[in-house]
Enzyme design. Structure first.
Site, PDB file in Angstrom:
ATOM      1  N   ASP A 138       6.147 100.578 -28.200  1.00  0.00           N
ATOM      2  CA  ASP A 138       4.943 100.291 -27.432  1.00  0.00           C
ATOM      3  C   ASP A 138       3.668 100.695 -28.170  1.00  0.00           C
ATOM      4  OD1 ASP A 138       6.658  99.516 -25.381  1.00  0.00           O
ATOM      5  OD2 ASP A 138       6.639 101.505 -24.464  1.00  0.00           O
ATOM      6  N   LYS A 139       2.583 100.081 -27.789  1.00  0.00           N
ATOM      7  CA  LYS A 139       1.272 100.380 -28.377  1.00  0.00           C
ATOM      8  C   LYS A 139       0.963 101.865 -28.332  1.00  0.00           C
ATOM      9  CE  LYS A 139      -3.672  99.601 -27.501  1.00  0.00           C
ATOM     10  NZ  LYS A 139      -4.665  98.924 -26.631  1.00  0.00           N
TER      11      LYS A 139
END
Length: 305
Positions: A138-139
């Site tokens: 994920d970011k």
């Protein structure tokens, strides 16, 4: 927001699902359709299906998703924290707030942009927007990500991920004190029926998901755990820890409202073990906790005294 809403006619029966959808939705490539199927976004009669499914007359095919901009990722010079590299693979320690590959709203500044500048050549299996990308984090998750430099390496690494022989270890600081030393969360994950931007533990249109964890350190109101992924579902650790009542600290999507100034979710991919695609040697790569994560742990330790 893009929608697909199709009903299969008799003349289209027995066509492969990915080909049928890409033929009807001319601007979607088969690889993009396959990605939607893998993510559980594209459904057949409200059920998850495979790309090679042969459609039947009357089948209802539906999806609702953020449209991906079809563009070619461009090289950008940036500082990459490279933890391992050779002619086949490169392992990057990804910082927080870096998106892995270009998409709508994130066309520059992604890890792929930096990799294209550094590597020149990457595997082309995942197309122009995701060259070399075998798996994602994920970011807001920090830590290790393995990238394939050629198609042979990509196939090997993908097969290792599917056969669950890649060992991925994460550190997570979670809310609450976990009393037992270790555990396994075996709970299927799919799209949240109430919020399509979130995942959830559900029996509806879900896939098996297993996370193994052990306690590393306990604090007054928190626990530091090491998690090992047996499967790699979207947001898996975040969803599973929320499911057992110990959400990841700083997770704006699945955790409590802000209780600590930590700048984002405290989840870090700290160790990655895989078999090298060419030499068959077992490779283990590690990345230390980010400074901000370590600083928070030190503050919690001081509070214990």
């Amino acid at each position: 927001m893009r929608k697909i809403d199709l009903t299969v006619l008799e003349e289209d029966a027995l066509c492969r699902l990915d080909k049928y959808v890409s033929d009807k939705e001319k601007d979607l490539s088969r690889s993009r359709v396959q990605s939607l199927l893998q993510d559980g976004v594209l459904l057949v009669n409200d059920k998850v299906s495979k790309a090679n499914y042969k459609v039947k007359t009357g089948d209802h095919i539906y999806a609702c998703f953020d449209d991906e901009v079809e563009l070619e990722a461009k090289p950008e010079k940036m500082d990459l924290d490279i933890r391992y590299e050779d002619s086949d693979v490169i392992v990057i320690n990804k910082p927080r707030n870096m998106v892995v590959h270009p998409a709508a709203g994130n066309q520059t500044g992604t890890l792929v942009n930096g990799l294209l500048y550094h590597c020149k050549d990457l595997s082309g299996i995942n197309g122009v927007l995701r060259p070399g990308i075998v798996h994602r984090i994920d970011k807001d998750t920090t830590g290790l990500l393995i990238v394939a430099k050629n198609d042979k390496a990509h196939v090997s690494l993908s097969e290792q991920l599917q056969s669950k022989t890649v060992n991925r270890l994460y550190y997570a600081l979670v809310h609450g004190v976990i009393e037992h030393e270790f555990g396994t969360i075996d709970a299927p994950i799919g799209r949240d029926v109430k919020d399509r931007q979130k995942m959830a533990v559900t029996e509806v249109n879900s896939k098996d998901a297993r996370t193994h964890f052990k306690v590393i350190e306990r604090f007054k109101n928190y626990t530091l755990v090491e998690c090992r992924l047996e499967t790699g579902r979207t947001h898996q650790i975040r969803v599973h820890m929320q499911y057992i009542g110990h959400p990841v600290v700083g997770d704006e999507k699945y955790s409590y409202r802000k209780t600590m100034d930590c700048g984002g979710q405290l989840l870090h991919a700290h160790q990655l073990t895989f078999v090298h695609p060419s030499t068959n040697e077992k490779i283990t790569v590690e990345a230390p906790l980010p400074k901000q994560f370590e600083d928070i742990l030190e503050e919690l330790r001081k509070e214990q005294k």
